[in-house]
Design an enzyme around this catalytic site. Structure first.
Site, mmCIF file in Angstrom:
data_model
loop_
_atom_site.group_PDB
_atom_site.id
_atom_site.type_symbol
_atom_site.label_atom_id
_atom_site.label_comp_id
_atom_site.label_asym_id
_atom_site.label_seq_id
_atom_site.Cartn_x
_atom_site.Cartn_y
_atom_site.Cartn_z
ATOM 1 N N CYS A 187 -5.057 23.409 -16.797
ATOM 2 C CA CYS A 187 -4.348 24.683 -16.889
ATOM 3 C C CYS A 187 -3.677 24.762 -18.256
ATOM 4 O O CYS A 187 -2.979 23.819 -18.661
ATOM 5 C CB CYS A 187 -3.293 24.791 -15.787
ATOM 6 S SG CYS A 187 -2.241 26.262 -15.907
ATOM 7 N N CYS A 234 -6.919 29.982 -21.514
ATOM 8 C CA CYS A 234 -7.152 29.724 -20.087
ATOM 9 C C CYS A 234 -8.363 28.802 -19.903
ATOM 10 O O CYS A 234 -9.416 29.009 -20.525
ATOM 11 C CB CYS A 234 -7.373 31.043 -19.357
ATOM 12 S SG CYS A 234 -7.786 30.855 -17.606
#
Length: 288
Positions: free
Chosen positions: A107, A226
Site C-alpha cells: 500500500c 497506488c
C-alpha cells in the site's frame, strides 16, 4: 512466440490486436535471482497481474507477510495502535529471517511507516513507490512536472509532510501534480476490496492521463503511487509516450542491486531461481 512479420508490423506503428494482446497479457517468467519481502495489509482481495500482491508480477522470488490489524484506513491515517506496531515489527523480522534482500509494502500509504520499518531491520526498505521521487526530481529539468497518480487524491494530499521528511523534497504544486483515480469507472472496486476489471478501467486511466497532459504541458513523468495501478503502466507508456514509474519499478531497482548483471562480470554466484513460491492470504503467520 511472435513472428518476424508481427514484429515488423509493430515497428511500423501498426499494432495488430494479436501483438497488442501478447504484449499486455504475456505471463511473467521467474528469471532473476534474489528474494523480495512484501508487508501486506490485513486485507484480502483478488489481485491482478501487475499488482504487488500478485507473485507473478515479479521475475524473482517473493515472500509475503500480513500484519494482523493493519487496515487500509490505518495506513491512510499514518498511525498504528501499539498492538499493530508490535505485529508490524514481527512481520519485518519474519521477512529478514527468510533472507529477503529488500522489503516493501502493498500500500502506497505505508510511506507513513517508512522510518519505523527502516529502523527495525538491516536491509533496504522502500515502503512506497513514492521513494522514487528524489531520483525523478534529480533527473528532471526544473520546468518539468511529475504527475503522481493515486487511488484518491484527497487522501494523498495530507502526505506532503511525510514525503518532505522521508524524501527530502518539497511537494509543491508547481512541480508535482496529484491526480486521483477515484472517479475512473470501475476503479471504485479498489476501495471496496473487490477484484478490479483491468480492461474496463484502463480506458479511464488513459483518458485521465491525457487530460492531465493537456492541462499541464510540462508534465514529463508519471509516478503511480497506488500499488493497484501498475497493471496500467505499460499501456500508459504506449499511449502517452511518457516514462512511467510505479511500485514494480521501485522493486526492480532495489532488487537489481543484489542480482548478477547478466551481461558482464562473474556469473552464477547466486543460486538459480527455482519454483515460484505459492502464497495465499494469511500464510506465514504463527498460531498466536
Amino acid at each position: 512466440k511472435l513472428t518476424l512479420g508481427q514484429l515488423q508490423m509493430s515497428s511500423n506503428g501498426r499494432f495488430s490486436s494479436f501483438l497488442r494482446e501478447s504484449l499486455l497479457h504475456a505471463k511473467p517468467v521467474l528469471t532473476e535471482t534474489g528474494k523480495l519481502g512484501i508487508i501486506r495489509l490485513d486485507y484480502d482481495y483478488p489481485p491482478s497481474p501487475g499488482d504487488v500482491d500478485h507473485p507473478e508480477s515479479f521475475p524473482y522470488q517473493v515472500v509475503y507477510r500480513v500484519v494482523p490489524g493493519l487496515t487500509f484506513e490505518m495506513c491512510q491515517s499514518g498511525k498504528m495502535t501499539p498492538e499493530v506496531e508490535v505485529e508490524f515489527k514481527k512481520a519485518l523480522v519474519f521477512l529478514v529471517n527468510n533472507k529477503v534482500d529488500c522489503i516493501t509494502g502493498d500500500c502506497g500509504f505505508m510511506m507513513y511507516f517508512q522510518q519505523l520499518a527502516r529502523r527495525s531491520v538491516d536491509v533496504p526498505v522502500f515502503m512506497s513507490a513514492l521513494t522514487q521521487l528524489p531520483s525523478l526530481v534529480s533527473a528532471s529539468c526544473y520546468r518539468d512536472q511529475i504527475g503522481i497518480f493515486t487511488a484518491n487524491s484527497n487522501t494523498l494530499d495530507p502526505m506532503r509532510d511525510v514525503i518532505k521528511k522521508e524524501c527530502s523534497i518539497q511537494v509543491t504544486d508547481d512541480k508535482f501534480i496529484i491526480i486521483g483515480c477515484q472517479d475512473v469507472p470501475g476503479f471504485e472496486a479498489v476501495e471496496r476490496g473487490e477484484k478490479v476489471d483491468v480492461d474496463m478501467v484502463a480506458p479511464g486511466i488513459i483518458e485521465l492521463a491525457k487530460k492531465a497532459m493537456a492541462r499541464h504541458k510540462n508534465m514529463k513523468y508519471i509516478l503511480l503511487e497506488c500499488t493497484e495501478l501498475p497493471p496500467y503502466a505499460s499501456q500508459l507508456r504506449m499511449e502517452t509516450g511518457l516514462p512511467v514509474y510505479d511500485a514494480i519499478t521501485a522493486c526492480d531497482f532495489f532488487m537489481s542491486g543484489f542480482q548478477e548483471s547478466g551481461q558482464f562480470g562473474i556469473s552464477r554466484w547466486r543460486s538459480i531461481p527455482g519454483e515460484r513460491m505459492s502464497y495465499k492470504f494469511g500464510d506465514n503467520l504463527d498460531n498466536q
